[in-house]
Scaffold this motif. Structure first.
Motif, mmCIF file in Angstrom:
data_model
loop_
_atom_site.group_PDB
_atom_site.id
_atom_site.type_symbol
_atom_site.label_atom_id
_atom_site.label_comp_id
_atom_site.label_asym_id
_atom_site.label_seq_id
_atom_site.Cartn_x
_atom_site.Cartn_y
_atom_site.Cartn_z
ATOM 1 N N VAL A 192 -4.016 2.111 -9.339
ATOM 2 C CA VAL A 192 -5.062 2.883 -8.666
ATOM 3 C C VAL A 192 -6.333 2.062 -8.790
ATOM 4 C CG1 VAL A 192 -6.467 4.975 -8.669
ATOM 5 C CG2 VAL A 192 -4.023 5.135 -9.078
ATOM 6 N N ALA A 193 -6.925 1.748 -7.634
ATOM 7 C CA ALA A 193 -8.127 0.910 -7.604
ATOM 8 C C ALA A 193 -9.109 1.454 -6.574
ATOM 9 C CB ALA A 193 -7.755 -0.535 -7.265
ATOM 10 N N GLU A 194 -10.316 0.928 -6.635
ATOM 11 C CA GLU A 194 -11.358 1.368 -5.708
ATOM 12 C C GLU A 194 -11.157 0.838 -4.296
ATOM 13 O OE1 GLU A 194 -15.382 1.071 -7.480
ATOM 14 O OE2 GLU A 194 -14.208 0.443 -9.227
ATOM 15 N N LYS A 195 -10.572 -0.364 -4.193
ATOM 16 C CA LYS A 195 -10.362 -0.964 -2.878
ATOM 17 C C LYS A 195 -8.878 -1.219 -2.674
ATOM 18 C CE LYS A 195 -14.846 -3.158 -2.938
ATOM 19 N NZ LYS A 195 -15.441 -4.007 -3.924
ATOM 20 N N GLU A 196 -8.434 -1.073 -1.438
ATOM 21 C CA GLU A 196 -7.024 -1.231 -1.113
ATOM 22 C C GLU A 196 -6.539 -2.648 -1.408
ATOM 23 O OE1 GLU A 196 -3.974 -0.125 2.505
ATOM 24 O OE2 GLU A 196 -6.099 -0.289 2.925
ATOM 25 N N ASN A 197 -5.455 -2.733 -2.163
ATOM 26 C CA ASN A 197 -4.793 -4.001 -2.486
ATOM 27 C C ASN A 197 -5.722 -5.018 -3.158
ATOM 28 O OD1 ASN A 197 -2.416 -2.977 -1.351
ATOM 29 N ND2 ASN A 197 -2.973 -3.737 0.663
ATOM 30 N N ASP A 198 -6.736 -4.536 -3.857
ATOM 31 C CA ASP A 198 -7.713 -5.402 -4.526
ATOM 32 C C ASP A 198 -7.549 -5.247 -6.034
ATOM 33 O OD1 ASP A 198 -9.895 -6.753 -5.558
ATOM 34 O OD2 ASP A 198 -11.319 -5.899 -4.148
ATOM 35 N N LEU A 199 -7.248 -6.339 -6.721
ATOM 36 C CA LEU A 199 -7.016 -6.287 -8.157
ATOM 37 C C LEU A 199 -8.284 -6.438 -8.995
ATOM 38 C CD1 LEU A 199 -3.744 -8.407 -8.281
ATOM 39 C CD2 LEU A 199 -4.012 -5.922 -8.104
ATOM 40 N N ASN A 200 -9.431 -6.507 -8.355
ATOM 41 C CA ASN A 200 -10.680 -6.687 -9.097
ATOM 42 C C ASN A 200 -11.253 -5.394 -9.659
ATOM 43 O OD1 ASN A 200 -10.904 -9.524 -8.761
ATOM 44 N ND2 ASN A 200 -11.455 -9.160 -6.634
ATOM 45 N N ASP A 201 -11.011 -4.268 -9.006
ATOM 46 C CA ASP A 201 -11.616 -3.006 -9.431
ATOM 47 C C ASP A 201 -10.558 -1.961 -9.757
ATOM 48 O OD1 ASP A 201 -14.186 -4.055 -9.121
ATOM 49 O OD2 ASP A 201 -14.234 -3.516 -7.005
ATOM 50 N N ARG A 220 1.129 13.921 -7.013
ATOM 51 C CA ARG A 220 2.485 13.397 -7.164
ATOM 52 C C ARG A 220 2.871 12.741 -5.851
ATOM 53 N NH1 ARG A 220 7.993 16.379 -9.161
ATOM 54 N NH2 ARG A 220 9.383 14.643 -8.667
ATOM 55 N N TYR A 221 3.305 11.504 -5.944
ATOM 56 C CA TYR A 221 3.748 10.754 -4.774
ATOM 57 C C TYR A 221 5.197 10.365 -4.996
ATOM 58 C CZ TYR A 221 -1.247 10.364 -3.996
ATOM 59 O OH TYR A 221 -2.578 10.653 -3.814
ATOM 60 N N ASN A 222 6.074 10.846 -4.145
ATOM 61 C CA ASN A 222 7.479 10.446 -4.183
ATOM 62 C C ASN A 222 7.619 9.267 -3.227
ATOM 63 O OD1 ASN A 222 8.379 12.448 -6.008
ATOM 64 N ND2 ASN A 222 8.263 13.935 -4.358
ATOM 65 N N LEU A 223 7.809 8.104 -3.790
ATOM 66 C CA LEU A 223 7.907 6.878 -3.003
ATOM 67 C C LEU A 223 9.373 6.463 -2.925
ATOM 68 C CD1 LEU A 223 4.881 4.981 -4.577
ATOM 69 C CD2 LEU A 223 4.885 6.510 -2.607
ATOM 70 N N PHE A 224 9.918 6.510 -1.724
ATOM 71 C CA PHE A 224 11.326 6.227 -1.522
ATOM 72 C C PHE A 224 11.521 4.898 -0.817
ATOM 73 C CE2 PHE A 224 11.093 10.928 -1.463
ATOM 74 C CZ PHE A 224 11.820 11.165 -2.618
ATOM 75 N N ASN A 225 12.599 4.235 -1.203
ATOM 76 C CA ASN A 225 13.010 3.007 -0.523
ATOM 77 C C ASN A 225 11.953 1.898 -0.613
ATOM 78 O OD1 ASN A 225 15.266 1.954 0.641
ATOM 79 N ND2 ASN A 225 14.635 2.405 2.726
ATOM 80 N N SER A 271 0.836 -1.209 0.000
ATOM 81 C CA SER A 271 0.000 0.000 0.000
ATOM 82 C C SER A 271 0.865 1.251 0.000
ATOM 83 C CB SER A 271 -0.900 0.022 1.227
ATOM 84 O OG SER A 271 -1.808 -1.040 1.172
ATOM 85 N N ALA A 272 0.405 2.275 -0.758
ATOM 86 C CA ALA A 272 1.172 3.518 -0.837
ATOM 87 C C ALA A 272 0.375 4.736 -0.375
ATOM 88 C CB ALA A 272 1.668 3.736 -2.263
ATOM 89 N N ALA A 273 -0.897 4.879 -0.807
ATOM 90 C CA ALA A 273 -1.647 6.094 -0.460
ATOM 91 C C ALA A 273 -3.134 5.900 -0.717
ATOM 92 C CB ALA A 273 -1.140 7.276 -1.287
ATOM 93 N N GLU A 274 -3.920 6.764 -0.074
ATOM 94 C CA GLU A 274 -5.349 6.886 -0.371
ATOM 95 C C GLU A 274 -5.551 8.226 -1.074
ATOM 96 O OE1 GLU A 274 -7.360 6.637 3.411
ATOM 97 O OE2 GLU A 274 -7.607 4.476 3.187
ATOM 98 N N ILE A 275 -6.504 8.270 -2.010
ATOM 99 C CA ILE A 275 -6.764 9.480 -2.781
ATOM 100 C C ILE A 275 -8.233 9.854 -2.635
ATOM 101 C CG2 ILE A 275 -6.658 10.548 -5.058
ATOM 102 C CD1 ILE A 275 -4.697 8.237 -5.832
ATOM 103 N N SER A 276 -8.499 11.007 -2.027
ATOM 104 C CA SER A 276 -9.879 11.477 -1.834
ATOM 105 C C SER A 276 -10.492 11.913 -3.152
ATOM 106 C CB SER A 276 -9.905 12.661 -0.860
ATOM 107 O OG SER A 276 -9.583 12.229 0.428
ATOM 108 N N LEU A 277 -11.809 11.791 -3.213
ATOM 109 C CA LEU A 277 -12.546 12.180 -4.412
ATOM 110 C C LEU A 277 -13.499 13.344 -4.155
ATOM 111 C CD1 LEU A 277 -13.353 8.635 -5.841
ATOM 112 C CD2 LEU A 277 -11.559 10.225 -6.568
#
Length: 149
Positions: free
Chosen positions: A130-139, A112-117, A74-80
């Motif tokens: 980018v998906a609707e549910k965290e770590n879910d590859l279905n959506d 912009r997300y700077n993801l380090f290490n 997981s990296a981030a949540e993005i508000s809509l």
């Protein structure tokens, strides 16, 4: 919001850049050498919406190995919605701009997300998703792929 509603009302584009060690320029990420155990990347996400939603999208890294097994990070949540975008430090396009004729989308944001290490789990295909549910590859709404060789 259902997946079909999201596909109908939200457009997402994901781009990933990595600093070139030779000239120091940011380049689109395509391949990483497996000797690199961790990477530093810059992820750009553009979201266009027909309306605001009181929900969030999720940004995460996926590693797929040669046995079609996958792991996620997981990296981030993005508000809509405007309040969430502002609280997260996102940039929303100004509403005072005139829109092109027949433009259906009213809310735009670029993140912009700077993801380090970021740890790599060996060879295989990776995706920034980018998906609707965290770590879910279905959506999945969009994904940027690269290889570790």
């Amino acid at each position: 919001m259902t997946h079909n509603e999201a596909i109908e009302n939200i457009k997402v584009a994901v781009f990933v850049l990595k600093r070139d060690k030779g000239n120091g320029e940011m380049q689109p990420l395509q391949t990483v050498d497996e000797t690199e155990k961790r990477i530093d990347i810059s992820v750009l996400v553009r979201i266009s919406q027909k309306q605001e939603y009181n929900e969030k999208l999720h940004l995460f890294l996926v590693h797929m190995n040669d046995k079609n097994e996958y792991s996620t990070f997981s990296a981030a949540e993005i508000s809509l919605n405007s309040e969430g975008i502002a609280a997260e430090g996102g940039v929303e396009s100004a509403s005072q701009f005139l829109r092109l004729p027949k433009e259906e989308y009213t809310t735009y944001q670029i993140r912009r997300y700077n993801l380090f290490n970021i740890p790599l789990n060996g060879k295989g295909t990776y995706a920034i998703v980018v998906a609707e549910k965290e770590n879910d590859l279905n959506d999945i709404l969009d994904a940027y792929y690269f290889d570790v060789k």
